[in-house]
Write an enzyme that holds these catalytic residues in place. Sequence first.
Site: not given
Length: 286
Positions: A88, A220
Amino acid sequence: MTSFPFLKGHGTENDFVLLPDPDGTVHGELAPGLVARLCDRRAGLGADGVLRVVRASSYDDPAAVAARGRAEWFMDYRNADGSTSEMCGNGIRLFARYLVEHEGVDPSRAVPIGTRAGVLTVTFDEAGAATVDMGRPRVLGETKVSVGPSAWPATHVSMGNPHAVAFVESLDDAGPLLEPPGHDEAVYPHGVNVEFVVRHGPRHVAMRVHERGSGETRSCGTGACAVMVASAIADGVGRNTSYRVDVPGGTLHVTWTDEDHVLLTGPAVLVASGNWLVTDDVPVRT
């Protein structure tokens, strides 16, 4: 145990709950039900995912074991539904911010962090912005994605986790991303993050994203990297290039170096801390 500590933070409004567990004694193996409850925006704290902060030497996940000797800390990242994920990009910057502010890590030096996508490094500039070296992208060919009756060609890019990048005329074209966009299950047997992209100008794009296991999010980091790589290839500029990538939660800057590494720069902000009260219906560990 009646409670355990947590922190809350975000990177371009991609928000996370952090669980300090340096010695792996609080959570062991995180229970998916606990992760889902923590991320619940009505019955929990609300987040796109959970970052457990654990020393690589204290966790037996194969990726943590592989990181030993190269990174002291391991980012045990979980999607909002409790499933594990490899990486991430926004979360690792926030993870590094926590290490600097709460674990005495020196921000003037590169911070190595173990992840399920390998050991990655985070650096901080004088203004406090964090840059993570996301490693080498892998461009794996063409695929397609769909929302309802509409379908678009897409570029399959791996940033340690899978992405399908589709260029559209308007970000409204994708409609509400309440359900995962359709994708080729033979190409993505474990699901995929889908990015819809429009061009705003030279080396300037904007995107929306549906993350597997979390739904549509405000940002993201790995998705922004995949979008930058796909855009650079489509624009014929390739490496040694920087792009501005606008997301609903802010702006990220992505550089594809001559050495074939992708660098992601953006904010990482801790906003709250507290204690979660343990209840019998949600186990702390599996």
